[in-house]
Design a protein around this motif. Sequence first.
Motif, PDB file in Angstrom:
ATOM      1  N   ASP A 227      31.859  15.091  81.091  1.00 36.73           N
ATOM      2  CA  ASP A 227      31.937  15.730  79.777  1.00 36.73           C
ATOM      3  C   ASP A 227      30.548  16.119  79.279  1.00 36.73           C
ATOM      4  O   ASP A 227      29.553  15.455  79.578  1.00 36.73           O
ATOM      5  CB  ASP A 227      32.597  14.771  78.770  1.00 36.73           C
ATOM      6  CG  ASP A 227      33.011  15.457  77.488  1.00 36.73           C
ATOM      7  OD1 ASP A 227      34.122  16.009  77.438  1.00 36.73           O
ATOM      8  OD2 ASP A 227      32.208  15.437  76.532  1.00 36.73           O
TER       9      ASP A 227
ATOM     10  N   ALA B  79      41.118  13.154  67.492  1.00 39.60           N
ATOM     11  CA  ALA B  79      41.514  12.946  68.881  1.00 39.60           C
ATOM     12  C   ALA B  79      42.455  11.753  69.024  1.00 39.60           C
ATOM     13  O   ALA B  79      43.439  11.802  69.775  1.00 39.60           O
ATOM     14  CB  ALA B  79      40.276  12.751  69.751  1.00 39.60           C
TER      15      ALA B  79
ATOM     16  N   CYS C 140      40.045  20.414  68.205  1.00 37.44           N
ATOM     17  CA  CYS C 140      40.888  19.231  68.027  1.00 37.44           C
ATOM     18  C   CYS C 140      41.849  19.400  66.856  1.00 37.44           C
ATOM     19  O   CYS C 140      43.025  19.013  66.944  1.00 37.44           O
ATOM     20  CB  CYS C 140      40.022  17.985  67.832  1.00 37.44           C
ATOM     21  SG  CYS C 140      39.194  17.415  69.333  1.00 37.44           S
TER      22      CYS C 140
ATOM     23  N   VAL D 224      35.793  14.290  64.911  1.00 35.24           N
ATOM     24  CA  VAL D 224      36.410  14.582  66.206  1.00 35.24           C
ATOM     25  C   VAL D 224      37.114  13.350  66.751  1.00 35.24           C
ATOM     26  O   VAL D 224      38.249  13.428  67.245  1.00 35.24           O
ATOM     27  CB  VAL D 224      35.346  15.090  67.205  1.00 35.24           C
ATOM     28  CG1 VAL D 224      35.924  15.158  68.618  1.00 35.24           C
ATOM     29  CG2 VAL D 224      34.829  16.462  66.792  1.00 35.24           C
ATOM     30  N   ARG D 225      36.450  12.192  66.668  1.00 39.74           N
ATOM     31  CA  ARG D 225      37.064  10.946  67.160  1.00 39.74           C
ATOM     32  C   ARG D 225      38.381  10.667  66.452  1.00 39.74           C
ATOM     33  O   ARG D 225      39.396  10.336  67.076  1.00 39.74           O
ATOM     34  CB  ARG D 225      36.115   9.753  66.969  1.00 39.74           C
ATOM     35  CG  ARG D 225      34.892   9.765  67.858  1.00 39.74           C
ATOM     36  CD  ARG D 225      34.249   8.384  67.898  1.00 39.74           C
ATOM     37  NE  ARG D 225      33.894   7.891  66.579  1.00 39.74           N
ATOM     38  CZ  ARG D 225      32.747   8.141  65.957  1.00 39.74           C
ATOM     39  NH1 ARG D 225      31.836   8.905  66.550  1.00 39.74           N
ATOM     40  NH2 ARG D 225      32.489   7.637  64.768  1.00 39.74           N
TER      41      ARG D 225
ATOM     42  N   ARG E 219      34.227  21.641  68.808  1.00 41.91           N
ATOM     43  CA  ARG E 219      35.102  20.522  69.168  1.00 41.91           C
ATOM     44  C   ARG E 219      35.990  20.134  67.989  1.00 41.91           C
ATOM     45  O   ARG E 219      37.175  19.830  68.162  1.00 41.91           O
ATOM     46  CB  ARG E 219      34.282  19.316  69.630  1.00 41.91           C
ATOM     47  CG  ARG E 219      33.446  19.584  70.881  1.00 41.91           C
ATOM     48  CD  ARG E 219      33.045  18.305  71.583  1.00 41.91           C
ATOM     49  NE  ARG E 219      32.262  17.404  70.762  1.00 41.91           N
ATOM     50  CZ  ARG E 219      30.953  17.473  70.579  1.00 41.91           C
ATOM     51  NH1 ARG E 219      30.251  18.451  71.151  1.00 41.91           N
ATOM     52  NH2 ARG E 219      30.314  16.573  69.837  1.00 41.91           N
TER      53      ARG E 219
ATOM     54  N   ASP F  13      33.741  10.471  71.089  1.00 47.97           N
ATOM     55  CA  ASP F  13      32.808  11.535  70.725  1.00 47.97           C
ATOM     56  C   ASP F  13      31.731  11.026  69.767  1.00 47.97           C
ATOM     57  O   ASP F  13      31.904  10.008  69.078  1.00 47.97           O
ATOM     58  CB  ASP F  13      33.573  12.684  70.070  1.00 47.97           C
ATOM     59  CG  ASP F  13      32.832  14.010  70.149  1.00 47.97           C
ATOM     60  OD1 ASP F  13      33.069  14.757  71.115  1.00 47.97           O
ATOM     61  OD2 ASP F  13      32.014  14.281  69.245  1.00 47.97           O
TER      62      ASP F  13
ATOM     63  N   SER G 279      30.756  10.593  75.460  1.00 48.57           N
ATOM     64  CA  SER G 279      32.160  10.808  75.821  1.00 48.57           C
ATOM     65  C   SER G 279      32.368  10.641  77.319  1.00 48.57           C
ATOM     66  O   SER G 279      33.377  10.069  77.763  1.00 48.57           O
ATOM     67  CB  SER G 279      32.601  12.208  75.393  1.00 48.57           C
ATOM     68  OG  SER G 279      32.567  12.344  73.991  1.00 48.57           O
TER      69      SER G 279
ATOM     70  N   TYR H 110      41.965  14.809  76.176  1.00 45.37           N
ATOM     71  CA  TYR H 110      41.590  14.405  74.819  1.00 45.37           C
ATOM     72  C   TYR H 110      40.935  13.028  74.755  1.00 45.37           C
ATOM     73  O   TYR H 110      40.308  12.689  73.755  1.00 45.37           O
ATOM     74  CB  TYR H 110      42.821  14.443  73.903  1.00 45.37           C
ATOM     75  CG  TYR H 110      43.531  15.767  73.971  1.00 45.37           C
ATOM     76  CD1 TYR H 110      42.856  16.955  73.709  1.00 45.37           C
ATOM     77  CD2 TYR H 110      44.869  15.852  74.339  1.00 45.37           C
ATOM     78  CE1 TYR H 110      43.484  18.179  73.806  1.00 45.37           C
ATOM     79  CE2 TYR H 110      45.505  17.077  74.436  1.00 45.37           C
ATOM     80  CZ  TYR H 110      44.815  18.240  74.174  1.00 45.37           C
ATOM     81  OH  TYR H 110      45.444  19.455  74.282  1.00 45.37           O
TER      82      TYR H 110
ATOM     83  N   SER I  19      36.357  20.676  74.462  1.00 51.06           N
ATOM     84  CA  SER I  19      35.293  20.028  75.249  1.00 51.06           C
ATOM     85  C   SER I  19      33.956  20.757  75.152  1.00 51.06           C
ATOM     86  O   SER I  19      33.060  20.539  75.970  1.00 51.06           O
ATOM     87  CB  SER I  19      35.714  19.953  76.727  1.00 51.06           C
ATOM     88  OG  SER I  19      35.925  21.264  77.254  1.00 51.06           O
TER      89      SER I  19
ATOM     90  N   ARG J  84      37.258  12.771  73.760  1.00 45.58           N
ATOM     91  CA  ARG J  84      36.968  13.029  72.346  1.00 45.58           C
ATOM     92  C   ARG J  84      37.129  11.763  71.510  1.00 45.58           C
ATOM     93  O   ARG J  84      36.574  11.667  70.419  1.00 45.58           O
ATOM     94  CB  ARG J  84      37.889  14.125  71.807  1.00 45.58           C
ATOM     95  CG  ARG J  84      37.800  15.439  72.577  1.00 45.58           C
ATOM     96  CD  ARG J  84      36.560  16.251  72.207  1.00 45.58           C
ATOM     97  NE  ARG J  84      35.288  15.673  72.575  1.00 45.58           N
ATOM     98  CZ  ARG J  84      34.744  15.747  73.799  1.00 45.58           C
ATOM     99  NH1 ARG J  84      35.392  16.339  74.774  1.00 45.58           N
ATOM    100  NH2 ARG J  84      33.559  15.203  74.038  1.00 45.58           N
TER     101      ARG J  84
END
Length: 367
Positions: free
Chosen positions: A284, A201, A122, A197-198, A118, A192, A289, A186, A111, A189
Amino acid sequence: MEYVLTLMGRDQSDDLVDFSIELLQTQTVALSACTTLVSIEPRLPMETRNRVMKATLGFFALPTEPSNIVESLITNLIILLGAILLTSGEDGRSRAEQLLHILRQLDPYVSASAEHQRRRGCVAVHEVLVKFRNLCSGGFGASGSYPTLSLKHIDQGGPRGSSSLPSAFVLPNRDSLSLGERIMAYLPRCADTDDEVRKVAIQIIALFFNISLSLPKQKTSANDIDLESSYGALSSLEDIVSIIRRASVDQIEVFHRVVSSVCILLSKDELVVLLHSCTLAACDKVKQSADGSIQAIIVFIIRRGKDLREADVLRTTQSLLSSAIALTDKHSRQEVLNAVSIIIFLCLSFSILIFISRIIPTSSYYL
């Protein structure tokens, strides 16, 4: 081990004090040595393994340059975390406890405000989860070795049923995964600003439920989960994982599909824990997010509000109001208050008059 830990380059406050190339190279080798020492017999005591984690997790906060050395160091750190999990116990319950301990230590990086932190957080979570799933399905050899796994890939081999798993005696139960808490950690994310990252996640969430559906359930919650609906929702999640690997897709649509699947996959108790722990997600560090998390919370309340008891509704509302206090963005604060108004509407539907008398004076202050 004491000597190896001195190579980590920390001062008395546990801060990294040197980013020189030579030290980074030394620390990369030291991490590899730690992995070896953690993996061999006799096994290190839990206190020592936790000291190793405390001395090394800060590397996730390293700057991105020099990229080749830092990436090698981060890879070695993730391998070390996998080795710590692998040697954490002889049964599923102790390994699940160690898994949660590792994941909670990674939360600040998952986070973080910095995108590269991040991403690293992840990826580490995903890799540790893959190793945990292999433990549950007997994927590790007697020697303790484990296969090399891609950082961006979920291995979906093997049936979902329990026929290929060890006996339930050695497995953790579903409750030991703390799914409500973990999914809430999570879910932000998945909305995100960073594409990588997306993707990771979403894989993490799919993997969590992939594991959970193979684990035994407590008798009190066994009838709370519709397996047919759950497997359908998991298939939808896995379809999303497959799609986002191959093509560019609408980010908002993907997030909505993830939220819809999670809404089905959570048990009542897991949903309650998720909503109770919504404050951090709603606040966040990444505004996109945070807004996505608030929208997800609204969906959960609308679709699953009937599963909440009066005490659950009260605590969830308190968490949302705490979010409203912490948020500085007016639009985000209003969205949180919209969620509160939906809960109040549910209370009217359920005729919980005592609850309303408690909530309206408080919420009217923000409105």
